[in-house]
Each structure stands twice: as structure tokens, then as C-alpha cells.
Design a protein around this motif. Structure first.
Motif, PDB file in Angstrom:
ATOM      1  N   PHE A 150     -26.941 -16.166 -54.400  1.00 44.66           N
ATOM      2  CA  PHE A 150     -25.641 -15.953 -55.047  1.00 44.66           C
ATOM      3  C   PHE A 150     -24.884 -14.842 -54.331  1.00 44.66           C
ATOM      4  N   ALA A 151     -25.611 -13.766 -54.046  1.00 46.49           N
ATOM      5  CA  ALA A 151     -24.955 -12.653 -53.367  1.00 46.49           C
ATOM      6  C   ALA A 151     -24.381 -13.124 -52.039  1.00 46.49           C
ATOM      7  N   TYR A 152     -25.152 -13.958 -51.358  1.00 47.43           N
ATOM      8  CA  TYR A 152     -24.693 -14.444 -50.058  1.00 47.43           C
ATOM      9  C   TYR A 152     -23.523 -15.414 -50.216  1.00 47.43           C
ATOM     10  N   TYR A 154     -21.474 -16.148 -52.796  1.00 44.53           N
ATOM     11  CA  TYR A 154     -20.239 -15.825 -53.510  1.00 44.53           C
ATOM     12  C   TYR A 154     -19.645 -14.511 -53.049  1.00 44.53           C
ATOM     13  N   LYS A 155     -19.910 -14.159 -51.798  1.00 44.12           N
ATOM     14  CA  LYS A 155     -19.287 -12.936 -51.274  1.00 44.12           C
ATOM     15  C   LYS A 155     -17.773 -13.096 -51.298  1.00 44.12           C
TER      16      LYS A 155
ATOM     17  N   GLY B 383     -19.026 -16.087 -58.639  1.00 42.35           N
ATOM     18  CA  GLY B 383     -18.206 -14.888 -58.639  1.00 42.35           C
ATOM     19  C   GLY B 383     -17.450 -14.783 -57.325  1.00 42.35           C
ATOM     20  N   ILE B 385     -17.634 -11.861 -55.009  1.00 43.26           N
ATOM     21  CA  ILE B 385     -18.317 -10.572 -55.030  1.00 43.26           C
ATOM     22  C   ILE B 385     -17.811  -9.614 -53.969  1.00 43.26           C
ATOM     23  N   PHE B 387     -18.697  -6.344 -52.134  1.00 52.27           N
ATOM     24  CA  PHE B 387     -19.888  -5.507 -51.962  1.00 52.27           C
ATOM     25  C   PHE B 387     -19.504  -4.049 -51.769  1.00 52.27           C
ATOM     26  N   ILE B 395     -27.050  -4.782 -57.583  1.00 54.10           N
ATOM     27  CA  ILE B 395     -27.866  -5.958 -57.261  1.00 54.10           C
ATOM     28  C   ILE B 395     -29.300  -5.516 -56.981  1.00 54.10           C
TER      29      ILE B 395
END
Ligand code: HEM
Ligand SMILES: [Cu+2]
Ligand SMILES: [Cu+2]
Lengths: 392, 630
Positions: A150-152, A154-155, B383, B385, B387, B395
Motif C-alpha cells: 500500500f505504501a508503495y 498509493y504514494k 490513499g 500518501i 511520505f 508506518i
């Protein structure tokens, strides 16, 4: 506030100067002493230099990045480095490397863990452990894949807006109920195993081999119960009595002490139930024999118990672990002072025959000298008593 | 509304006050004996950071001992004198290091440093209050904490060294001065320091609770509070109910140590002498201690979770998923945290039947924890996101919380705990879930609210560096420790050299120590960034993260009383991010529904029929828009 007048810039500076001076002195002292320790100053400055170099290096990289971004901006390109992309990619990389790392650690470090359980109840514990390990590893892997992906995925991107999704009751119900069910299963399994280990019927308690363990800073004293299979009474106030011979505080008026045996290693017959009574003379200790999945604290003033059945002899275990040096050990697992790390005691599991032979060689814990001292003390006491009686 | 009535008089008072504040504010009243909640928050934060750095250095010292047990480090002798004769740590001093490291980290950094900073900073700012309910008590709370910190650290300068019985200071080891050097004067001072510390926590906690209950601005009903506030509020309640028990336990221990009572002592023969104490029980201490001790771990974690919720929602540009479920799981954790303490005592001689009961309650507490995790994941889903460093740390927290929570499931199982208790497995568990997750929550909060505290931004790139190095090194340090625990290696061992079977872990210890050193060095990036940015950081705008909550409506200058004019009114929940139909991707809590006709949703009206009717009329006139919304 009139405190103010004590607190102006000047006095602040004087304070700083004072602190500075004293710091300087300390440093000078340190370097003087360092001179005593030949080469120490060199090593320390070497590491400090190394560190400063790393800082400078990072500082330079930072500046380069800054300049690069500035020039990009001046050239009118969309702003410099896409840090969101960078961090997203880092998460993807962290996922792959992390999962591999976890796998590697499971394989590499996992191969160093305890061998199979050497006791009967330990087998149940180990299978419980495996079930828990499988479930938790599954959850660990899946949730991390989700989290990092998800982090990757939905950046940040200017083209998208996030999806407004404040709640979904059905989903939330699922992920409340499913963990609840999984945990209930684990609780029930654990509960029955735990009860099985700790809740032993009275008759089985009495028929087990009775061994009494006393912990103190920083060693273990172990005695076997002898022919009557009952350990005699102790009293901490008698410790050191009988001219210092009575280091366990045995109460010699209790005859059951007389056949108890003093041992220098714990030797257990395989497949026989043993019951340890555990106590401490001073602070808390913990009677920990990890190969048997056995642990129980030693508490002053309150005996504790652990009963189990060893099922693999030392010789068999040496074969299984492919280590001719292998031996079972008793550790202390509760912080108990300076030598907590060094309270070992040898434990052996042998065949019934070897056990009987070993047992024959063990000496009674109440030595002849102790008995003599005891008689002496008794007669003294008697004469005192008699005198008191006469005087009255 | 009662809150508003209470509120307005103070508001005007403060406004006046502000106008000529500059005339009678001195250095002392502004920076030292300040009663402004924002300044007190900064005092807590900086003291917490200093304590954290000290505790971290202590840990590096004992990690070096573990990695190189046979080696002599002359530098140690130079620095530590007789605590490290011949350049090797003394075993008793090793235990002191472990003890003080744990105490400082758990209490001084993660309790006072975390709650003290963010509860003080955010409760008034996010609820719309001019200050705390009692600014004076607030100041007192800091100075108790400061005094406690000084006393705790001063024990390094006494002859017999700091307390050494572990951060849980189990008696009789902690009660009998003859049982180890650390149980002499060092332990006395430890007890004094902790008593002051608890006083500080209680004063702070009462203040937080009364502020949350009484001083919310107009429109800020409980269900419109950000999750940060919910977590600070519940944390304060947990603290208020559990810390007094610790004081009681400590007082009894002081009695046992100094006045010959026998609460915890019985049948003890030490240093060639039988003590007269009879009838006490060391188990009693454990019950009392863990009655605080377990809630304490949630006192540490819940604020971190609250901060994370806020940071994740803001930076994913999405409403936090399942706001109500998040609150209810916090409440669930709050309640359950009081009935699980026995899981620290499965094999300490507590009645085994009780062990079974505590096992059940313990595993129940994992359910709300799981719910929170899944809700975080769902918040990230789809989302957008950003960073920021704060987001990275948030996270990171989720990752550590998962890993550490899962190992809790092993430990919560009494049968498995037989072999895991007091081993490195426990060390791994609580360092992941507390030492890493809660610290990451704290760091996340620092990066996120730095502009609110200092009016400047921290450098993002150094933040990235800090995050990645810390994240990686924390896993490198703590992951292998699980396996040491599974090999039956007990914790708090000065060296592994005495047991043949532990030699195989020596190389792992070297690895772990170097990973820890890497992690420690990475903190220099943070420290530099933090202190440099206070003075020279890029100036922040009023709402740098485009956040919806109230604190970002205050001016950058951070004035006394928080808002120059009237305190704003709240019209909506704090998570209207990326609401369809609205022109920007966030709607501040202060924006009335009447100004966002294009994005309102039925549930926004909370059953207010009048408002619904108006919206329907508007919808009828703007058919195109409504179709978009659907
Ligand atoms: C899923 C939820 C959790 C469960 C089931 C759980 C379970 C346990 C158990 C059973 C122990 C005792 C282990 C032993 O000493 O043998 C323990 C230790 C500990 N846990 Fe947890 N835990 C959980 C979450 C947490 C959280 C969230 C924190 C802190 C933020 C935490 C902090 C600690 C600490 C500090 C200790 C060690 C105390 C000590 O002995 O020094 N745990 N946990
Ligand atoms: Cu010990
Ligand atoms: Cu706990």
C-alpha cells in the motif's frame, strides 16, 4: 518578578564560562589518563574522526541534493527529486529485503534454537508453539505485504485524489471476529496444556521422585528425598547452625531428613515422573531447564513446585543433536545479583539402572559430624533446661 | 452548552493578558517556570530527548559488553572508573546499566516524554482551549518530573552505584541492601525519584482529564475529537487509576527497606545472617507492580497510536478508517489493560489456576489491537500518501506494532511462557512493541508537530535518512533476539561465556551490537535536525501539512492563549480528507457544513432534520453535483 535581577545575560555568560572551564578541566584529566592508557587517545580520536567524516559526507550529499533541486527549479522543471516516489520504492525494497531477511533469520537463527523437548509435557508445548508460530508468521507476512505494498502503490501523485472511505461495518466485523476466533482456539489449547502441566492429581504428586532444590546467591543446593521419598523439614533460622555445617537449615528434629541425599548434579531416570520442590534462601531465582520446558521461580518463604517426566536421555540427546558434548543444564533465569549469569548446574537423564547405581553412591546430607554437633547442642540445651527446672 | 459558558470568561481574560504579556514576561517566567502549555510541552520534550539519549548511551555500553565479553576497553575505565575496572564492566554495574536504561526509557522517555509533550501541546490546541485547566499544576508536573530525572541520574555519582535490580525492582533483591551494591543508596534514590515521577504523572493526568472534559470549544463534542485526544484522555485515565498503586507498592518497599516491616520479606538468609522478617511475600510486590506495570505499557503505547492515527489520516489524505471502532478499541484496551497483569507472573509462584484466567484475559486484549492494525491498513488503502518523515515513522509504528503484538500472543499463552519467560524472547517482544513502536510514534509526533512547537520545519531529507536507518537497525537488533529466547537464553546475563551452549550466540551478539550502534549513530541525524531546526529551520506556514484539525488554525507565532481573537467553533469531525465534491482535499473542522454544500453527506447531519432539508433543497438545485457525489 524580582528574580529577574539575578538573571541577566551577563550572569548567564559567566555561568557558561564556568561550565566551560570545568568541562575543559575534565577533558584535560581525561586526556591525561588517556596518556596512561597507551594508544587510547589515538583509538578514540580515530573513531571520532570517522564519525565526523561520515557527517561531512552526509552533509555534502545533502548540499548536492539541494543544489540539484534548485537548478531544476530554476530550469522550470517540475520540482526536483520525487521524494514520495523514492520513499515508496524504498518500502517496496524494504518489503522484499525484509521478507527475505525474516526468512533468513528463521532459517539461520532458527537452526540454533533448542532441540526437541526432552520432557513429555514439553511435546505439547512445542506443538502449541508450532501452531502459534504458523498462525503468527502467516499474519506477519500478509499484513506486511499489505502495509508496504500500500505504501508503495498509493504514494502521492498530483493526478489522484484519495478515496473517501470512512468506514465499512461489515469489514470491521470480519476483522474483529476472525482474530477473536483464532485467539479463542489458541486460548483453549493453551489453557488445557497449562492445566495439564500445573494441575497434577495428589496421588501422582506423592508417587513422583521428590527432589528439593534450594537456590541462593549464586548456586543451587539439591537434595534427593531418600528411601522414604519425603524431604525433611527446613527452617531458615537454622542455616549456619551446627557450627556452620548446616548450610541448608535442616531441622534435625525431623527424622525424615536423615535419609535425604546430597547431590552435586541432578540425575533423573528416563520416563519417571519427578517432582521438584523449589525454594530460595535469599532473593528470587528461577529454576530454568529450557531443554525440558521447565521454569519455576524460587521464592524465599514460599515453596514452589514443578513436576514433569523426562523422556530423552542425555546420551540419546547427544546423538540427536550430533554433539557429543551436549548436556542438559539448569540455569537461573531471574535476576538475582552480580553472578546471576553464572549459576549453572549439571542435569543428566539416564536409564533406570544407571540411576539406581548413581543413587547408591550418593551420601546422606546429614553427616555424622552434623549429628554429633546436634547431639551436643541438644545435651547442652537439656542441661540448661534442667538447671532452669532446678532453680525454679 | 456548559463548556462554552465556562470558557468565555477565561477567553477574554487571556486576550487582555496577551496584549501586554511582553511587558512582564521574563526569561524565567517564559522559559523556565512557564505556565504556558506549549512551553511546558517543549520542556517535557527536550528533557525527554535528553533522557532518551542518555538511556541509549547506557544501552550501547552494555551491548558492547555482550558483544565482547572477553575484551578490555580502557576507555570504559577512563569514563566509569571503578565501575569498569581493567576496562571491563563490573557485573553489578552491568545490571545497574540495564536497570536505569529500562527505567528511563519506560518512564522518563515514553511516559513523561511522550504524554507530557503531546498531551500538553495538543489537548488545548486540538480542543480549542486557551490553556490547560490548571496551568500552575501543569508547571508543577514538569518540575516534579525534572527533579525526578535529576535524582535518577545522580545515582551514577554515588559510591555503590545506581539501582541494579532490574526496572521491575523485584524484592527481596531490591529490598535487602546486602544482596547487591545496587540495592543500597542507589535503590533508595530510585524509589524517591519514582515517587516524584508518579506525582508528576498524576498531576499531569488530572489536568489532561479535566481539560478534555471541561474545556472543549463550542461544537467539539466527544465524537468530534481527534483520535490523538481520545488516546491522551484514555491514557490519562489509565495512569490515574494505576500509578497510585505503584506508589503504594513503593511506600511499602521503603518501609521494608528502612523500617523493618515485612510486606515483601520472609525467611531470608543473606550474607551470613538470617533476617528477622517473616510472613511477607515477594509475590505481593509483583501483583502491585504489574497492576501498574501492564497498564503502563499501554500508557506508553496509546498516545503513540493516537499520534499515528492522526499522522496517517493527514498524510494518506484519507479519513481514518473506522473512527468509532478506533475509539472503542482504545476504550477496550483501557479497560482490559487492568485485568491482564498476571501474565507477567505465570511462573513466579502465583497460583496456576490464576495463570489460566490471566491467559484468557490477555489474549482477549489482542483483539482490539488487531482491529486497530487492520484499520490502519484500510486507511492506507487507496490513499494518496505523502511520505513526510512523520508519515514514515507512523508506518514504521504499524510494522513494529504488528511484529511485537504477534510475539505477545506467544507470551500471553501461559503454557508457552513457561519456557519463554525471562528470556531474550521477552526482550525482543517488548522492544518491538514498546521500544520501537512507541518510540516511532513519538518521533512521528515530533516531526509532525515541530512547526506547532517552534514555528519552523525540520529537514525532511535528514528525516528520511533518520527513519530508514532507525527502522532497519531496530529490526536487525531485535529480530534475532527472538531466537536467542527460543534457545533458552535468559535475559539480564552479564556474559554468555559461562555456558558452553550459549557460545553459538556470541557472533549474533556482535552483529546485534553493531546494528545497535548504527541505530544510535542514526539518532545523531535526528538530534542535529531537531536542534538546528529550532533556530535555523525553514519557516513554517500556518498549516504545513494541510491538516483539518484545530491546532493548525492558530498563528505560527504561538501566542499565549493560542488564538488571537475568539476561539473557533467546530462544525465537523476531524477527518474530512479528500471528500468527494469539495475543491480541496481537506476541510478544516472549523468550516461549517453550510459552506460545503457540494460535499456534504447524509451522515454529516447527525439526524438534524432542518439541515437535511436545506441540503436536499440545495441538491435539487444542483443536480449535476449530486450525481457526481453518488
Ligand atoms: C497483543 C498484545 C500483547 C500481549 C498478548 C502481550 C503479552 C505479554 C506477556 C505475556 C508478557 C510477559 C512475558 C514474560 O515476562 O514472560 C509481556 C511482556 C511485556 N510486554 Fe507485552 N503483550 C502485548 C502487547 C504489549 C504492548 C502493546 C506493550 C507496550 C507498548 C507491551 C510491553 C511489554 C513489556 C514492557 C513487557 C516486559 C516486561 C518485563 O518483564 O520487563 N506488550 N507481554
Ligand atoms: Cu539469577
Ligand atoms: Cu503486560
Amino acid at each position: 518578578m524580582n528574580l529577574k535581577k539575578y538573571f541577566n545575560l551577563k550572569s548567564l555568560f559567566t555561568a557558561f564560562a564556568l561550565v566551560g572551564l570545568s568541562l575543559g578541566q575534565v577533558m584535560a584529566q581525561a586526556t591525561e589518563e588517556a596518556a596512561k592508557n597507551e594508544g587510547l587517545g589515538k583509538t578514540v580520536s580515530y573513531y571520532i574522526l570517522l564519525f565526523l567524516l561520515a557527517c561531512v559526507f552526509i552533509g555534502i550529499i545533502g548540499k548536492v541534493l539541494q543544489v540539484y533541486e534548485l537548478t531544476r527549479k530554476i530550469q522550470g522543471k517540475k520540482s526536483g527529486i520525487a521524494w514520495d516516489k523514492f520513499n515508496g520504492a524504498m518500502f517496496a525494497a524494504a518489503l522484499i529485503l525484509g521478507l527475505y531477511g525474516a526468512y533468513w533469520s528463521y532459517a539461520e537463527h532458527g537452526s540454533l534454537i533448542l532441540p526437541e523437548s526432552a520432557s513429555e509435557h514439553g511435546v505439547a508445548i512445542d506443538s502449541m508453539f508450532n501452531v502459534t508460530l504458523i498462525i503468527t508468521t502467516f499474519v506477519f507476512v500478509v499484513t506486511h505485504i499489505i502495509l508496504f505494498l500500500f505504501a508503495y502503490k498509493y504514494k502521492h501523485s498530483k493526478k489522484r485524489t484519495a478515496y473517501y472511505y470512512p468506514h465499512n461495518n461489515t469489514l470491521e466485523k470480519y476483522w474483529t471476529i476472525i482474530p477473536a476466533i483464532a485467539l479463542t482456539v489458541l486460548v483453549l489449547m493453551g489453557f488445557f496444556i497449562w492445566r495439564g502441566i500445573t494441575n497434577i492429581p495428589k496421588d501422582q504428586m506423592a508417587s513422583a521422585i521428590q527432589i528439593d532444590v534450594t537456590a541462593h546467591q549464586f548456586a543451587w543446593d539439591v537434595r534427593y528425598a531418600g528411601k522414604d521419598n519425603v524431604n525433611g523439614r527446613k527452617n531458615y533460622k537454622l542455616i549456619g547452625s551446627l557450627n556452620g555445617l548446616n548450610n541448608l537449615g535442616l531441622d534435625l528434629s525431623d527424622n525424615r531428613n536423615n535419609d535425604d541425599l546430597k547431590v552435586n548434579e541432578i540425575v533423573l531416570p528416563v520416563n519417571k515422573s519427578v517432582r521438584f520442590t523449589i525454594g530460595s534462601q535469599d532473593v528470587l531465582h528461577s529454576f530454568y531447564m529450557p531443554h525440558f520446558r521447565v521454569q519455576m521461580n524460587a521464592v524465599p518463604g514460599m515453596p514452589t513446585f514443578f513436576q514433569f517426566t523426562p523422556k530423552i536421555t542425555t546420551a540419546e540427546m547427544q546423538e540427536k543433536t550430533n554433539n557429543p558434548e551436549f548436556n542438559y543444564q539448569l540455569y537461573c533465569a531471574k535476576i538475582c545479583g552480580g553472578s546471576h549469569y553464572n549459576m549453572k548446574f549439571l542435569v543428566k537423564v539416564v536409564s533406570e539402572k544407571e540411576y539406581q547405581e548413581w543413587l547408591k553412591e550418593q551420601k546422606p546430607i546429614v553427616t555424622e559430624e552434623m549429628k554429633k554437633e546436634y547431639q551436643l547442642a541438644l545435651s547442652k540445651q537439656n542441661s540448661v533446661n534442667n538447671q532452669i527446672a532446678l532453680n525454679n | 452548552m456548559a463548556t462554552a459558558a465556562i470558557h468565555n470568561p477565561t477567553a477574554t481574560h487571556h486576550d487582555e493578558h496577551h496584549d501586554h504579556a511582553h511587558h512582564h514576561e521574563t526569561f524565567l517566567t517564559k522559559y523556565v517556570f512557564s505556565q504556558d502549555h506549549k512551553m511546558i510541552a517543549k520542556q517535557f520534550l527536550i528533557t525527554g530527548i535528553v533522557m532518551g539519549v542518555i538511556a541509549m548511551i547506557l544501552s550501547i555500553l552494555f551491548r558492547i559488553q555482550l558483544a565482547y565479553p572477553d575484551q578490555s576497553f580502557p576507555l570504559f575505565e577512563v569514563l566509569l572508573g571503578k565501575f569498569a575496572p581493567e576496562g571491563r564492566l563490573d557485573p553489578n554495574f552491568y545490571l545497574s546499566l540495564v536497570t536505569i536504561h529500562g527505567t528511563i526509557m519506560v518512564f522518563f522517555v515514553l511516559t513523561a516524554g511522550l504524554s507530557g509533550t503531546f498531551s500538553n501541546l495538543l489537548i488545548p490546541l486540538q480542543l480549542g482551549a486557551r490553556d490547560m485547566a490548571s496551568p500552575f499544576m501543569n508547571m508543577l508536573s514538569y518540575w516534579f518530573f525534572f527533579t525526578a530525572s535529576v535524582i535518577m541520574l545522580s545515582t551514577f555519582f554515588i559510591e555503590s552505584g545506581p539501582a541494579g535490580a532490574g526496572w521491575t525492582i523485584y524484592p527481596p533483591l531490591s529490598a535487602v541492601a546486602k544482596s547487591m551494591p545496587g540495592s543500597g543508596l542507589g535503590m533508595t534514590l530510585w524509589l524517591v525519584s519514582m515517587t516524584l515521577f508518579v506525582a508528576s504523572s498524576l498531576i499531569g493526568g488530572i489536568n489532561y482529564i479535566s481539560t478534555v472534559l471541561n474545556m472543549r470549544t463550542k461544537g467539539m463534542d466527544l465524537w468530534k475529537m481527534p483520535l490523538t485526544i481520545w488516546s491522551f484522555f484514555l491514557t490519562a485515565i489509565v495512569g490515574l487509576l494505576s500509578f497510585p498503586v505503584l506508589v503504594a507498592a513503593v511506600v511499602l518497599l521503603i518501609f521494608d527497606r528502612s523500617f523493618g516491616t515485612s510486606f515483601y520479606l520472609s525467611d531470608i538468609y543473606v550474607a551470613g545472617q538470617a533476617l528477622p522478617n517473616e510472613g511477607g511475600s515477594p509475590i505481593l510486590w509483583q501483583h502491585l507492580f504489574w497492576f501498574l506495570g501492564h497498564p503502563e505499557v499501554y500508557i506508553v503505547l496509546m498516545p503513540a497510536l493516537g499520534i499515528t492515527s492522526e499522522v496517517i489520516a493527514t498524510n494518506a489524505r484519507k479519513p481514518i478508517f473506522g473512527y468509532h471502532a478506533m475509539v472503542y478499541s482504545l476504550i477496550g484496551i483501557t479497560v482490559l489493560s487492568f485485568i491482564v497483569w498476571g501474565h507477567h507472573m505465570f511462573v513466579t509462584g502465583m497460583n496456576p489456576f490464576l495463570g489460566g484466567v490471566f491467559m484468557i484475559t490477555t489474549l482477549i486484549i489482542a483483539v482490539p489491537s488487531a482491529v486497530k492494525t487492520f484499520n490502519y491498513l484500510a486507511t492506507l488503502w487507496k490513499g494518496n500518501i505523502r511520505f513526510t518523515p512523520a508519515m514514515l515513522f507512523a508506518i514504521g509504528l504499524v510494522s513494529f506494532f504488528i511484529s511485537g503484538g504477534l510475539t505477545g500472543i506467544f507470551l500471553g499463552n501461559a503454557a508457552l511462557d513457561i519456557n519463554l519467560h525471562d528470556t531474550y524472547f521477552v526482550v525482543a517482544h517488548f522492544h518491538l512493541v514498546m521500544g520501537s513502536a512507541a518510540i516511532f510514534g513519538m518521533l512521528s509526533g515530533i516531526y509532525h508537530w515541530f512547526p506547532k512547537m517552534f514555528g519552523r520545519l525540520m529537514n525532511a531529507k535528514l528525516g528520511y535518512l533518520h527513519f530508514w536507518l532507525t527502522f532497519i537497525s531496530a529490526y536487525l537488533v531485535f529480530f534475532p533476539m527472538h531466537f536467542m529466547g527460543l534457545d533458552g537464553v535468559p535475559r539480564r546475563y552479564y556474559s554468555f561465556t559461562e555456558f558452553e551452549s550459549m557460545n553459538e550466540w556470541l557472533s549474533v551478539n556482535v552483529f546485534v551490537t553493531w546494528a545497535a550502534i548504527l541505530g544510535a549513530v542514526a539518532q545523531v541525524a535526528f538530534l542535529w535536525n531537531f536542534f538546528y531546526s529550532i533556530f535555523f529551520g525553514e519557516k513554517s506556514t500556518q498549516n504545513p501539512w494541510e491538516s483539518t484539525t484545530l491546532e493548525w488554525t492558530t498563528p505560527v507565532e504561538r501566542i499565549h492563549g493560542n488564538w488571537p481573537g475568539e476561539i473557533p467553533t467546530i462544525y465537523r469531525w476531524p477527518y474530512d480528507y479528500s471528500k468527494p465534491g469539495h475543491s480541496t482535499d481537506f476541510i478544516p473542522q472549523t468550516t461549517p457544513l453550510s459552506e460545503t454544500m457540494s460535499s456534504n453527506m447524509p451522515h454529516d447531519f447527525e439526524g438534524n432534520e432542518e439541515a437535511e432539508r436545506i441540503q436536499e433543497e440545495w441538491n435539487a438545485k444542483n443536480v449535476n453535483n449530486t450525481e457526481e457525489v453518488k
